[in-house]
Scaffold this motif. Structure first.
Motif, PDB file in Angstrom:
ATOM      1  N   GLY A 191       0.801  -1.208   0.000  1.00 58.58           N
ATOM      2  CA  GLY A 191       0.000   0.000   0.000  1.00 58.58           C
ATOM      3  C   GLY A 191       0.837   1.262   0.000  1.00 58.58           C
ATOM      4  O   GLY A 191       1.981   1.272   0.428  1.00 58.58           O
ATOM      5  N   GLU A 192       0.244   2.311  -0.517  1.00 55.27           N
ATOM      6  CA  GLU A 192       0.897   3.615  -0.555  1.00 55.27           C
ATOM      7  C   GLU A 192       0.204   4.548   0.431  1.00 55.27           C
ATOM      8  O   GLU A 192      -1.004   4.472   0.638  1.00 55.27           O
ATOM      9  CB  GLU A 192       0.834   4.214  -1.955  1.00 55.27           C
ATOM     10  N   VAL A 196      -3.828   4.181  -0.510  1.00 56.10           N
ATOM     11  CA  VAL A 196      -3.924   3.755  -1.908  1.00 56.10           C
ATOM     12  C   VAL A 196      -3.381   2.338  -2.053  1.00 56.10           C
ATOM     13  O   VAL A 196      -2.407   1.964  -1.401  1.00 56.10           O
ATOM     14  CB  VAL A 196      -3.122   4.700  -2.827  1.00 56.10           C
ATOM     15  N   GLY A 197      -4.045   1.550  -2.886  1.00 57.25           N
ATOM     16  CA  GLY A 197      -3.512   0.233  -3.250  1.00 57.25           C
ATOM     17  C   GLY A 197      -3.922  -0.875  -2.300  1.00 57.25           C
ATOM     18  O   GLY A 197      -4.893  -0.782  -1.546  1.00 57.25           O
ATOM     19  N   LEU A 217       4.276  -2.690   5.232  1.00 57.38           N
ATOM     20  CA  LEU A 217       3.421  -1.504   5.145  1.00 57.38           C
ATOM     21  C   LEU A 217       4.105  -0.299   5.787  1.00 57.38           C
ATOM     22  O   LEU A 217       5.006  -0.453   6.620  1.00 57.38           O
ATOM     23  CB  LEU A 217       2.080  -1.787   5.837  1.00 57.38           C
ATOM     24  N   PRO A 218       3.677   0.914   5.407  1.00 55.59           N
ATOM     25  CA  PRO A 218       4.245   2.113   6.042  1.00 55.59           C
ATOM     26  C   PRO A 218       3.987   2.133   7.541  1.00 55.59           C
ATOM     27  O   PRO A 218       3.060   1.481   8.045  1.00 55.59           O
ATOM     28  CB  PRO A 218       3.510   3.257   5.331  1.00 55.59           C
ATOM     29  N   LEU A 253      -8.342   2.786  -2.064  1.00 54.47           N
ATOM     30  CA  LEU A 253      -7.946   1.623  -1.271  1.00 54.47           C
ATOM     31  C   LEU A 253      -8.580   0.371  -1.874  1.00 54.47           C
ATOM     32  O   LEU A 253      -9.782   0.341  -2.140  1.00 54.47           O
ATOM     33  CB  LEU A 253      -8.401   1.801   0.179  1.00 54.47           C
ATOM     34  N   ARG A 254      -7.757  -0.669  -2.071  1.00 56.28           N
ATOM     35  CA  ARG A 254      -8.270  -1.910  -2.650  1.00 56.28           C
ATOM     36  C   ARG A 254      -8.329  -3.002  -1.564  1.00 56.28           C
ATOM     37  O   ARG A 254      -9.035  -2.861  -0.597  1.00 56.28           O
ATOM     38  CB  ARG A 254      -7.394  -2.329  -3.828  1.00 56.28           C
ATOM     39  N   ASP A 255      -7.584  -4.076  -1.735  1.00 55.39           N
ATOM     40  CA  ASP A 255      -7.618  -5.168  -0.758  1.00 55.39           C
ATOM     41  C   ASP A 255      -6.865  -4.769   0.507  1.00 55.39           C
ATOM     42  O   ASP A 255      -5.906  -3.999   0.462  1.00 55.39           O
ATOM     43  CB  ASP A 255      -6.990  -6.426  -1.353  1.00 55.39           C
TER      44      ASP A 255
END
Length: 383
Positions: A11-12, A28-29, A37-38, A63-65
């Motif tokens: 993810g971003e 995002v993502g 992850l961040p 945001l996806r999965d």
């Protein structure tokens, strides 16, 4: 807007200010724990930046999965907000995420329940790397399937790409690669002949240097060396070209116009490499034999005619066509790997270089794996 990206597949996280008092955290993502992850420390840094925000909200439109990794990240943000007595608006998040966060906040954490952070062990690191490689293979196979579907449209004339692009890529993959292929494969033939001569001289069987070089080059080394050269030269170029197009949003523009990027960009590249590598393989075989002939003539004093007759007796058409078939498969692998890494490229200029590097690594590794599989299969069927 400041953006933070953990990896090409994770993810971003980015930040924006809706106004001077409201910090917007944009997600995002795909947020999966296995990809890394961040950290919530990035949010803490933004909360401490001047002017300090008095309210926090989210933007989850892209945001996806997600899995528990996203929840862990958001709970860390919740703790930061509680410490600063900062109101947070969770409403933009998906309903499932909001419900789990409410449940986590409703049940207080027991004292001492949280385990101390420990360093990863070797086995854990090995497991993470294995999962990463498995995920990479899954992505490769999925992309390969999509390319195969695009190829199925080619005989019916339904694949949309410019023929002039195909001709340009064929020239780049073929004629423009002759120089480096000539140098490397000739030297490989010289090295094979020299190493073989040193050993065969002990038994007075120097004439079999021709058999060694001819069979090795036609069966494996010609196709292998051509593939490795093209992985470093052309596979990286494909990744850099498509990565740059993604950074400049040219791929998104094609999609917006209703043109499939797979057909318009990937198909001509895969087709060009599929057509040209077998020719380069045959050329490599000839150059390798020429290198062996040079060593035989200068070091072993074997006449050129004798050397060529021995090579012709040792090498069969099965060896030659088997090597050409391997080269065609290697070409598809290299092209698909390069295009895949280009499509997976991030949105920064430095990500283009990373994509090119990963394309070379992926192409070379998969080519060597395919070579091992071919060696086993050919041995089983007696070729």
């Amino acid at each position: 807007m400041e953006a933070h990206k953990q990896s090409q597949q994770s993810g971003e996280l980015s930040f924006a200010r809706a106004d001077k008092s409201t910090l917007v955290v944009r997600l995002v993502g795909d947020w999966h724990l296995r990809h890394g992850l961040p950290s919530a420390a990035l949010v803490e840094k933004q909360l401490d930046a001047a002017p300090k925000p008095t309210r926090l909200t989210f933007d989850a439109a892209d945001l996806r999965d997600w899995d528990s990794g996203l929840l862990t990240f958001l709970i860390g943000i919740s703790e930061l907000c509680h410490k600063r007595k900062l109101p947070a608006d969770w409403s933009p998040l998906p309903e499932g995420v909001r419900s789990l966060i409410q449940l986590a906040e409703a049940v207080p954490e027991k004292t001492g329940a949280r385990a101390e952070v420990s360093h990863s062990t070797f086995i854990e690191e090995l497991g993470h790397e294995a999962i990463s490689y498995a995920q990479g293979l899954d992505d490769f196979l999925r992309f390969f399937g999509e390319v195969t579907i695009a190829f199925a449209k080619l005989p019916f004339g339904k694949a949309r790409f410019r023929r002039v692009d195909l001709m340009i890529i064929i020239q780049d993959c073929g004629a423009n690669a002759f120089g480096i292929v000539t140098l490397v494969t000739f030297l490989v033939g010289v090295i094979l002949a020299f190493e073989g001569a040193v050993q065969l001289q002990q038994f007075g069987a120097t004439i079999f240097v021709a058999d060694l070089v001819g069979i090795a080059m036609s069966r494996d080394m010609g196709a292998m060396m051509a593939a490795i050269i093209m992985a470093g030269r052309t596979g990286a170029a494909f990744a850099a070209q498509l990565g740059s197009m993604k950074v400049t949003q040219e791929i998104d523009a094609l999609t917006t116009m209703g043109i499939s990027p797979l057909e318009f960009l990937v198909l001509p590249r895969v087709l060009a490499l599929f057509l040209m590598i077998p020719l380069l393989c045959v050329y490599s075989d000839c150059l390798g034999v020429a290198g062996g002939a040079l060593v035989s003539a200068t070091m072993l004093h074997i006449p050129l005619g004798t050397y060529l007759r021995e090579t012709r007796a040792a090498v069969t058409l099965t060896d030659i066509f088997g090597g050409v078939f391997k080269a065609a498969v290697y070409g598809i692998i290299i092209a698909v790997a390069g295009c895949l890494r280009g499509f997976q490229c991030g949105d920064s200029s430095s990500a283009v270089g990373d994509a090119a590097t990963e394309a070379v690594v992926t192409g070379v590794v998969y080519v060597i794996v395919a070579c091992g599989i071919f060696a086993f299969i050919f041995n089983v069927i007696g070729i």
